[in-house]
Design a protein around this motif. Structure first.
Motif, PDB file in Angstrom:
ATOM      1  N   PRO A 124      11.391   7.320   0.214  1.00 20.91           N
ATOM      2  CA  PRO A 124      11.836   8.351  -0.693  1.00 20.91           C
ATOM      3  C   PRO A 124      10.922   8.797  -1.835  1.00 20.91           C
ATOM      4  O   PRO A 124      10.613   9.912  -2.170  1.00 20.91           O
ATOM      5  CB  PRO A 124      13.237   8.115  -1.186  1.00 20.91           C
ATOM      6  CG  PRO A 124      13.684   7.174   0.164  1.00 20.91           C
ATOM      7  CD  PRO A 124      12.583   6.263   0.312  1.00 20.91           C
ATOM      8  N   SER A 125      10.325   7.565  -2.517  1.00 19.89           N
ATOM      9  CA  SER A 125       9.525   7.856  -3.717  1.00 19.89           C
ATOM     10  C   SER A 125       8.477   8.708  -3.130  1.00 19.89           C
ATOM     11  O   SER A 125       7.698   9.778  -3.884  1.00 19.89           O
ATOM     12  CB  SER A 125       9.224   6.676  -4.272  1.00 19.89           C
ATOM     13  OG  SER A 125       8.112   6.717  -5.128  1.00 19.89           O
ATOM     14  N   LEU A 126       8.018   8.278  -1.943  1.00 18.89           N
ATOM     15  CA  LEU A 126       6.612   9.039  -1.300  1.00 18.89           C
ATOM     16  C   LEU A 126       7.034  10.320  -1.088  1.00 18.89           C
ATOM     17  O   LEU A 126       6.183  11.385  -1.356  1.00 18.89           O
ATOM     18  CB  LEU A 126       5.853   8.204  -0.292  1.00 18.89           C
ATOM     19  CG  LEU A 126       4.766   8.805   0.460  1.00 18.89           C
ATOM     20  CD1 LEU A 126       3.598   9.027  -0.583  1.00 18.89           C
ATOM     21  CD2 LEU A 126       4.267   8.266   1.489  1.00 18.89           C
ATOM     22  N   LEU A 127       8.156  10.503  -0.252  1.00 17.86           N
ATOM     23  CA  LEU A 127       8.471  11.859   0.137  1.00 17.86           C
ATOM     24  C   LEU A 127       8.657  12.964  -0.920  1.00 17.86           C
ATOM     25  O   LEU A 127       8.149  14.079  -0.963  1.00 17.86           O
ATOM     26  CB  LEU A 127       9.920  11.939   1.107  1.00 17.86           C
ATOM     27  CG  LEU A 127       9.666  11.058   2.083  1.00 17.86           C
ATOM     28  CD1 LEU A 127      11.386  11.007   2.634  1.00 17.86           C
ATOM     29  CD2 LEU A 127       8.787  11.833   2.950  1.00 17.86           C
TER      30      LEU A 127
ATOM     31  N   GLY B  61       2.720   2.573   5.914  1.00 19.00           N
ATOM     32  CA  GLY B  61       3.519   1.526   5.980  1.00 19.00           C
ATOM     33  C   GLY B  61       5.190   1.795   6.129  1.00 19.00           C
ATOM     34  O   GLY B  61       5.276   3.015   5.502  1.00 19.00           O
ATOM     35  N   LEU B  62       5.627   0.874   6.439  1.00 21.20           N
ATOM     36  CA  LEU B  62       7.332   0.974   6.652  1.00 21.20           C
ATOM     37  C   LEU B  62       7.882   0.109   5.466  1.00 21.20           C
ATOM     38  O   LEU B  62       7.506  -1.193   5.536  1.00 21.20           O
ATOM     39  CB  LEU B  62       7.882   0.747   7.770  1.00 21.20           C
ATOM     40  CG  LEU B  62       7.082   1.735   8.895  1.00 21.20           C
ATOM     41  CD1 LEU B  62       7.666   1.230  10.374  1.00 21.20           C
ATOM     42  CD2 LEU B  62       7.787   3.026   8.715  1.00 21.20           C
TER      43      LEU B  62
ATOM     44  N   GLY C 203       0.962  -1.221   0.220  1.00 20.72           N
ATOM     45  CA  GLY C 203      -0.283   0.024   0.117  1.00 20.72           C
ATOM     46  C   GLY C 203       0.984   1.094   0.026  1.00 20.72           C
ATOM     47  O   GLY C 203       2.060   1.351  -0.626  1.00 20.72           O
ATOM     48  N   THR C 204       0.627   2.154   0.801  1.00 20.80           N
ATOM     49  CA  THR C 204       1.192   3.591   0.935  1.00 20.80           C
ATOM     50  C   THR C 204       2.650   3.304   1.432  1.00 20.80           C
ATOM     51  O   THR C 204       2.058   3.190   2.902  1.00 20.80           O
ATOM     52  CB  THR C 204       0.324   4.830   1.192  1.00 20.80           C
ATOM     53  OG1 THR C 204      -0.789   4.651   0.303  1.00 20.80           O
ATOM     54  CG2 THR C 204       1.025   5.951   1.017  1.00 20.80           C
ATOM     55  N   ILE C 205       3.781   3.302   1.364  1.00 16.52           N
ATOM     56  CA  ILE C 205       4.719   3.179   2.064  1.00 16.52           C
ATOM     57  C   ILE C 205       5.467   4.605   2.347  1.00 16.52           C
ATOM     58  O   ILE C 205       5.830   5.285   1.266  1.00 16.52           O
ATOM     59  CB  ILE C 205       5.787   2.050   1.383  1.00 16.52           C
ATOM     60  CG1 ILE C 205       4.894   0.869   1.247  1.00 16.52           C
ATOM     61  CG2 ILE C 205       6.837   1.688   2.264  1.00 16.52           C
ATOM     62  CD1 ILE C 205       4.338   0.099   2.479  1.00 16.52           C
ATOM     63  N   ALA C 206       6.168   4.639   3.281  1.00 16.05           N
ATOM     64  CA  ALA C 206       6.862   5.776   3.999  1.00 16.05           C
ATOM     65  C   ALA C 206       8.438   5.552   3.417  1.00 16.05           C
ATOM     66  O   ALA C 206       9.227   4.943   3.715  1.00 16.05           O
ATOM     67  CB  ALA C 206       6.993   5.971   5.199  1.00 16.05           C
TER      68      ALA C 206
END
Length: 248
Positions: free
Chosen positions: A181-184, A215-216, A176-179
């Motif tokens: 660098p791409s998300l940042l 998520g991590l 799912g949505t993971i913390a």
């Protein structure tokens, strides 16, 4: 339980950051000999005990050369990918072609290069990173991204079916949505586009999560360890959700 990958040789693409890096580090911790690869080799610094190699997964020549150098492996993790944002009307041919090249064809390249060695050994585990944005769920502004990750699921299932009697297992992880660098970067881009704060954009991502948090990468890595290990010896051709209940 430690040592679940002891004696195994693994290749991980896009191991410089995010999910790929977490997987490479987890594999090392579980006793594997890990070839950590990335297009930017500088990002690989700090992964303990890993063999670090520059690899552009968009180059068939480079992938084949690395496979020849390493020889047969036990585990292949395809973590390289790119998240394109937009609808059908926002996706030009260049974006379409690039997304499929890095998200899907790169996996085809590595599989073609490393599968023969696995077949010669009579065993191998291939783990492909897909996404909940795929056949699992359609998400707004993920037109070509969702198409590529749906293709990854199809590729994984076909691979598993073709070589199920020859000791090869293939599975896909759908995060799912993971913390990461791409998300940042996505958060930063959205904040700039909408003229709001990064904190507000990040909170909007968090608010969409049923668990109330992101998520991590390490949580995805734990699932990858299981799928790569002999503990998952009866598991193949499946998609494995790690999404915090996002698609419930």
């Amino acid at each position: 339980m430690a040592g679940r990958l002891k004696g195994k040789v693994a290749v991980v693409t896009a191991a410089g950051q995010g999910i790929g890096r977490a997987i490479a580090e987890a594999f090392v911790a579980e006793g594997a000999t890990v070839w950590a690869t990335d297009r930017d080799v500088a990002l690989l610094e700090g992964i303990p005990k890993a063999k670090k190699r520059k690899l552009d997964v968009l180059s068939t020549k480079a992938v084949n050369a690395l496979a020849e150098k390493i020889g047969p492996v036990d585990i292949l993790v395809n973590a390289a990918g790119f998240v394109h944002h937009g609808t059908a009307l926002d996706t030009d041919e260049r974006s379409w072609d690039f997304s499929f090249d890095i998200n899907v064809k790169s996996m085809h390249r590595t599989i073609q290069a490393f599968l023969p060695g696995m077949l010669a050994k009579g065993a191998g585990s291939i783990v492909n990173i897909a996404s909940v944005a795929s056949t699992v769920r359609g998400l707004p502004n993920r037109y070509v991204y969702g198409a590529t990750k749906a293709a990854v699921i199809g590729l994984t299932k076909a691979l598993a079916a073709d070589f199920i009697r020859q000791g090869i297992r293939a599975n896909a992880i759908c995060p799912g949505t993971i913390a990461s660098p791409s998300l940042l970067k996505r958060i930063s881009d959205i904040a700039a586009e909408t003229k709001t704060t990064e904190a507000a954009v990040r909170q909007s991502f968090i608010d969409r999560q049923p668990m109330g948090r992101l998520g991590l990468p390490e949580e995805i890595a734990r699932l990858a360890v299981y799928l790569a290990s002999d503990e998952a010896s009866f598991t193949t051709g499946q998609i494995h959700l790690a999404d915090g209940g996002f698609v419930l």
